[in-house]
Design a protein around this motif. Structure first.
Motif, short mmCIF file in Angstrom:
data_model
loop_
_atom_site.label_atom_id
_atom_site.label_comp_id
_atom_site.label_asym_id
_atom_site.label_seq_id
_atom_site.Cartn_x
_atom_site.Cartn_y
_atom_site.Cartn_z
N ILE A 1 -108.55 62.55 2.17
CA ILE A 1 -107.19 62.24 1.73
C ILE A 1 -106.30 63.47 1.89
N THR A 2 -106.81 64.63 1.51
CA THR A 2 -106.06 65.87 1.66
C THR A 2 -105.73 66.14 3.13
N ALA A 3 -106.69 65.89 4.01
CA ALA A 3 -106.46 66.11 5.44
C ALA A 3 -105.41 65.14 5.97
N MET A 4 -105.46 63.88 5.58
CA MET A 4 -104.47 62.91 6.05
C MET A 4 -103.07 63.30 5.59
N VAL B 1 -100.08 61.70 8.06
CA VAL B 1 -100.42 60.29 8.25
C VAL B 1 -99.47 59.44 7.42
N THR B 2 -98.96 58.35 8.02
CA THR B 2 -97.97 57.51 7.32
C THR B 2 -98.51 56.13 6.92
N ARG B 3 -99.63 55.71 7.53
CA ARG B 3 -100.24 54.41 7.18
C ARG B 3 -101.75 54.59 7.10
N VAL B 4 -102.34 53.95 6.09
CA VAL B 4 -103.79 54.00 5.92
C VAL B 4 -104.29 52.58 5.68
N SER B 5 -105.35 52.20 6.41
CA SER B 5 -105.95 50.88 6.23
C SER B 5 -107.08 50.97 5.21
N VAL B 6 -107.04 50.10 4.21
CA VAL B 6 -108.09 49.98 3.19
C VAL B 6 -108.54 48.53 3.24
N ASN B 7 -109.72 48.28 3.82
CA ASN B 7 -110.07 46.92 4.19
C ASN B 7 -111.22 46.35 3.35
N PRO B 8 -110.89 45.58 2.32
CA PRO B 8 -111.96 45.03 1.48
C PRO B 8 -112.73 43.90 2.15
N PHE C 1 -97.93 57.02 12.01
CA PHE C 1 -99.22 57.67 12.26
C PHE C 1 -100.23 56.97 11.35
N THR C 2 -101.10 56.17 11.96
CA THR C 2 -102.01 55.30 11.21
C THR C 2 -103.45 55.76 11.34
N ILE D 1 -105.66 57.25 -2.96
CA ILE D 1 -104.75 57.53 -1.85
C ILE D 1 -103.31 57.55 -2.34
N ARG D 2 -102.95 56.56 -3.13
CA ARG D 2 -101.57 56.49 -3.63
C ARG D 2 -101.23 57.69 -4.52
N ALA D 3 -102.18 58.15 -5.28
CA ALA D 3 -101.92 59.28 -6.18
C ALA D 3 -101.68 60.57 -5.42
N SER D 4 -102.17 60.64 -4.18
CA SER D 4 -102.08 61.89 -3.41
C SER D 4 -101.04 61.85 -2.29
N MET D 5 -100.72 60.65 -1.79
CA MET D 5 -99.88 60.54 -0.60
C MET D 5 -98.84 59.44 -0.76
N ASP D 6 -97.72 59.62 -0.09
CA ASP D 6 -96.70 58.57 -0.01
C ASP D 6 -96.87 57.88 1.34
N VAL D 7 -97.69 56.83 1.37
CA VAL D 7 -98.01 56.16 2.63
C VAL D 7 -97.91 54.65 2.45
N HIS D 8 -97.79 53.95 3.59
CA HIS D 8 -97.96 52.50 3.60
C HIS D 8 -99.46 52.21 3.64
N ILE D 9 -99.89 51.23 2.87
CA ILE D 9 -101.31 50.86 2.84
C ILE D 9 -101.47 49.44 3.38
N ASN D 10 -102.36 49.33 4.37
CA ASN D 10 -102.71 48.03 4.94
C ASN D 10 -104.02 47.56 4.30
N MET D 11 -104.16 46.25 4.10
CA MET D 11 -105.44 45.70 3.64
C MET D 11 -105.77 44.47 4.47
N ASP D 12 -107.07 44.31 4.79
CA ASP D 12 -107.55 43.17 5.57
C ASP D 12 -108.43 42.28 4.70
N VAL D 13 -108.29 40.97 4.90
CA VAL D 13 -109.16 39.98 4.26
C VAL D 13 -109.69 39.06 5.36
#
Length: 501
Positions: A279-282, A287-294, A264-265, A321-333
């Motif tokens: 973050i609380t809602a996710m 939610v299992t994956r969150v995109s953080v795109n710098p 669930f991304t 996000i990491r402090a609140s949830m156990d999720v995979h984090i995606n990042m885009d460059v």
């Protein structure tokens, strides 16, 4: 290179497209009779053999401005495992590619004559037919003039995807929910998104989205489908105000979340759209994956491209996000942004890999007609890094992710990409996005819901892809939602209802 006119014998639509792909690759422009030109005319004469497998001899006639003419001819043959028509198209591209390489001593293109969005599809077809990975690498170089580097990358990605595609169930589908809003429009963006509207328009959107979700959920239930992945994209879904964001997540969760959902991304994208409440809602809705795109970790670049945050904001967002949830984090460059150099990319990659995300996607800047950047290049002479510099950026970024232990697992290309590059997703082993693999390889039905969403149905009998699209324009989507619901429903029923009985 500028040429006044182009002629092609037997100019079918597909052949014209094939020829123009090669012209675009070598930056050949057809300018017409007005303005400066290097040559008067280019004539392409293709002579198919009519045999099986087919071969084609291509004569290329080049007319100088003073009337002088020269002609070179090249021949290529098809393969026994190719469809005859596809073999003809490929051999014409090979022949024209060789003409430009030989006549003008041009360097080889990294991707050769490969042009499509999903080049790994070719490798998957070969692997399913029993070809070994080494043989696939060799054939990409021979048939498509791919560089050894790109051929190995494509094959590595395809092989890594095999376990994710091995046990596909035709009745398992993915869900895409499009939230077509952003807080601001980035300089390079051409996505069909809108600046976040006022509360009345948002409420109207949420009401229509609720109907859209309910109709899709009913289709999933009545057709006996199973949901494997949910992906909420946009736009920037987290641009919604906190209350609307939580309401949207709840609706999606209630409509589709079952024990079958493996992923669930949510695309969170940018720090200026994130909050503790989101973050609380996710977390609450699993939610299992969150995109953080710098896109870049260079502050001056972020200002230049219209991103209203700093590199430190990205770090803080990821940490929250990491402090609140156990999720995979995606990042885009993004590689090839205006004003950047390979050294900037090295610094960005050092900062990104230090954050240890699970998934890093390297995007090459795609210069689209709908972007402000394209307009500024035409009107304000904004310059991009050269193709050579962009290729150095790619080498630096690839070396950084490889050294940090990431492996490529999905790949796609777009038109107008800087440096003739590609977009590649790298992940830590075990952290690959199932949705990314399946949507890129078009091996699973994706049901599209929301603004500008696309439904792509893999026929359970023919295996062919059928599509239905929601409106990109928000007003049209809100007004005509019942039309789009019925189009999607008809498409799903045609493929699944008949097969069920």
């Amino acid at each position: 290179m500028k040429i006044r006119s182009l002629t092609i014998n037997h100019p079918s639509e597909v052949i014209v497209k094939v020829v123009h792909e090669v012209l675009n690759l070598f930056k050949v422009e057809i300018v017409g009779t007005v303005g400066e030109a290097d040559y008067a005319q280019l004539s392409v004469v293709n002579r198919p053999s009519g045999s099986e497998p087919p071969s084609v001899m291509t004569e290329v006639w080049l007319y100088a401005l003073d009337g002088r003419c020269e002609c070179l001819s090249f021949s290529s043959g098809g393969r026994t495992d190719e469809l005859p028509r596809a073999a003809v198209h490929r051999t014409i591209k090979r022949n024209l590619y060789e003409f430009f390489r030989v006549r003008f001593a041009l360097p080889p293109a990294p991707w050769g004559i490969l042009h499509g969005v999903r080049p790994t599809k070719i490798v998957h077809r070969w692997l399913r037919g029993g070809m070994t990975p080494d043989a696939a690498v060799q054939r990409l170089q021979e048939d498509y003039f791919c560089s050894a580097e790109k051929a190995r990358l494509m094959t590595e990605v395809a092989v890594r995807q095999l376990p994710f595609l091995a046990h596909e169930d035709a009745r398992t589908v993915g869900i895409y929910v499009g939230i077509p809003f952003c807080l601001s429009r980035c300089l390079y963006c051409s996505f069909p998104s809108h600046l976040l509207p006022g509360e009345n328009t948002l409420r109207a959107f949420m009401d229509v989205l609720a109907r859209d979700l309910a109709a899709a959920a009913e289709d999933v239930r009545t057709l006996g489908l199973t949901v494997g992945c949910i992906y909420i994209g946009g736009g920037t879904p987290t641009s919604l105000p906190d209350v609307f964001f939580a309401e949207m997540l709840k609706m999606v969760y209630n409509a589709f979340y079952r024990s079958s959902v493996r992923e669930f991304t949510v695309e969170a994208g940018r720090p200026d759209s994130m909050s503790a409440a989101k973050i609380t809602a996710m977390k609450a809705y699993r939610v299992t994956r969150v995109s953080v795109n710098p896109q870049s970790m260079q502050e001056r670049t972020l200002e230049r491209i219209g991103r209203h945050h700093t590199p430190s904001d990205i770090v803080r967002m990821l940490q929250d996000i990491r402090a609140s949830m156990d999720v995979h984090i995606n990042m885009d460059v993004i590689l090839g942004l205006p004003g950047e150099t390979a050294e900037d990319v090295r610094a960005t990659m050092a900062a990104v890999t230090a954050l240890r995300p699970d998934d890093i996607t390297l995007h090459a800047l795609a210069l689209k007609r709908g972007s402000r950047l394209r307009l500024m290049m035409e009107t304000e002479h904004v310059a991009l890094p050269s193709d050579a510099e962009t290729m150095r950026m790619s080498a630096a970024a690839t070396a950084a992710v490889r050294a940090a232990g990431y492996h490529p697992y999905y790949l796609y290309r777009q038109g107008y990409m800087s440096g003739d590059l590609e977009n590649v997703g790298y992940a830590r082993p075990g952290a690959e996005s199932i949705y990314n693999i399946r949507i890129m390889e078009e091996r699973q039905t994706i049901i599209g819901i929301g603004g500008a969403a696309a439904t792509k149905v893999i026929g359970v009998r023919s295996g062919r892809l059928h599509s239905a699209f929601h409106a990109k324009d928000l007003v049209t989507y809100l007004r005509d939602i019942d039309v789009y619901i019925e189009k999607r429903r008809a498409l799903l029923r045609a493929e699944y209802e008949e097969e069920q009985h």
